[in-house]
Motif scaffolding. Structure first.
Motif, mmCIF file in Angstrom:
data_model
loop_
_atom_site.group_PDB
_atom_site.id
_atom_site.type_symbol
_atom_site.label_atom_id
_atom_site.label_comp_id
_atom_site.label_asym_id
_atom_site.label_seq_id
_atom_site.Cartn_x
_atom_site.Cartn_y
_atom_site.Cartn_z
ATOM 1 N N VAL A 164 -7.661 0.784 -10.056
ATOM 2 C CA VAL A 164 -7.709 0.004 -8.816
ATOM 3 C C VAL A 164 -7.518 0.865 -7.568
ATOM 4 O O VAL A 164 -7.555 0.360 -6.445
ATOM 5 N N GLY A 165 -7.326 2.163 -7.778
ATOM 6 C CA GLY A 165 -7.175 3.057 -6.642
ATOM 7 C C GLY A 165 -7.149 4.500 -7.108
ATOM 8 O O GLY A 165 -6.948 4.781 -8.293
ATOM 9 N N GLY A 189 0.802 -1.215 0.000
ATOM 10 C CA GLY A 189 0.000 0.000 0.000
ATOM 11 C C GLY A 189 0.836 1.267 0.000
ATOM 12 O O GLY A 189 0.485 2.253 -0.660
ATOM 13 N N GLY A 190 1.946 1.259 0.711
ATOM 14 C CA GLY A 190 2.820 2.433 0.733
ATOM 15 C C GLY A 190 3.412 2.731 -0.630
ATOM 16 O O GLY A 190 3.552 3.897 -1.020
ATOM 17 N N SER A 191 3.745 1.694 -1.377
ATOM 18 C CA SER A 191 4.277 1.885 -2.727
ATOM 19 C C SER A 191 3.206 2.421 -3.666
ATOM 20 O O SER A 191 3.467 3.288 -4.508
ATOM 21 N N ILE A 192 1.993 1.908 -3.525
ATOM 22 C CA ILE A 192 0.886 2.367 -4.366
ATOM 23 C C ILE A 192 0.640 3.854 -4.113
ATOM 24 O O ILE A 192 0.546 4.657 -5.050
ATOM 25 N N LEU A 242 -4.721 5.014 -9.992
ATOM 26 C CA LEU A 242 -3.816 3.877 -9.983
ATOM 27 C C LEU A 242 -4.436 2.792 -10.842
ATOM 28 O O LEU A 242 -5.607 2.442 -10.653
ATOM 29 N N ILE A 243 -3.656 2.282 -11.780
ATOM 30 C CA ILE A 243 -4.173 1.363 -12.786
ATOM 31 C C ILE A 243 -3.365 0.078 -12.777
ATOM 32 O O ILE A 243 -2.132 0.101 -12.740
ATOM 33 N N PHE A 244 -4.070 -1.034 -12.814
ATOM 34 C CA PHE A 244 -3.461 -2.357 -12.972
ATOM 35 C C PHE A 244 -4.173 -3.032 -14.127
ATOM 36 O O PHE A 244 -5.398 -3.166 -14.111
ATOM 37 N N GLY A 245 -3.409 -3.419 -15.139
ATOM 38 C CA GLY A 245 -4.027 -3.932 -16.348
ATOM 39 C C GLY A 245 -4.768 -2.795 -17.018
ATOM 40 O O GLY A 245 -4.209 -1.741 -17.281
ATOM 41 N N ASP A 300 -9.005 0.153 -4.166
ATOM 42 C CA ASP A 300 -10.207 -0.568 -4.573
ATOM 43 C C ASP A 300 -9.993 -2.059 -4.794
ATOM 44 O O ASP A 300 -10.892 -2.856 -4.520
ATOM 45 N N ARG A 301 -8.825 -2.419 -5.310
ATOM 46 C CA ARG A 301 -8.541 -3.828 -5.624
ATOM 47 C C ARG A 301 -7.066 -4.115 -5.408
ATOM 48 O O ARG A 301 -6.235 -3.216 -5.543
ATOM 49 N N PRO A 302 -6.730 -5.375 -5.146
ATOM 50 C CA PRO A 302 -5.315 -5.722 -5.018
ATOM 51 C C PRO A 302 -4.606 -5.638 -6.371
ATOM 52 O O PRO A 302 -5.217 -5.784 -7.425
#
Length: 130
Positions: free
Chosen positions: A116-117, A31-34, A109-112, A69-71
């Protein structure tokens, strides 16, 4: 963190980071990195826009809110923007007059292909002597 600059412009800064150096004990992004990636992208946007204005400033974060929002289980990205671009001229006017001004910037914050955040931060700029 092994942060990489994917794009940088006056409307957005996009940064990415691999999972490896940012992994937690659950094999997802820490979480800190995100949060840090989101802050860096938003801070960079404010910094670059000030440079475009020809203003030499110190920019610091005053506060932020981060929603997860999501891992995240792989490479992740932060794309920054100003939530209210119309606030920029007033920010510059205040900075010029008072040598200090505050503005909000945010990052997704985007994954794929999925957001996600979200990070929303308040940044303070201090006008420096040229």
């Amino acid at each position: 963190m092994q942060v990489r600059v994917d794009a940088a412009g006056s409307d957005s800064v996009i940064l990415s980071a691999p999972l490896g150096p940012n992994v937690n004990h659950k094999s997802t992004a820490f979480g800190g990195s995100i949060s840090t990636l989101g802050i860096l992208a938003a801070w960079s946007l404010v910094h670059l826009r000030l440079l475009d204005e020809g203003m030499v400033c110190e920019v610091v974060i005053q506060s932020n809110q981060m929603d997860y929002d999501r891992p995240i289980t792989g490479l992740f990205t932060a794309a920054s923007s100003l939530p209210d671009p119309a606030a920029w001229p007033s920010f510059i006017k205040t900075l010029t007059r008072r040598r200090l001004a505050r503005i909000e910037a945010c990052s997704e914050l985007i994954f794929g292909e999925t957001v996600v955040g979200r990070l929303r931060g308040r940044f303070v700029a201090f006008l420096q002597e040229a």
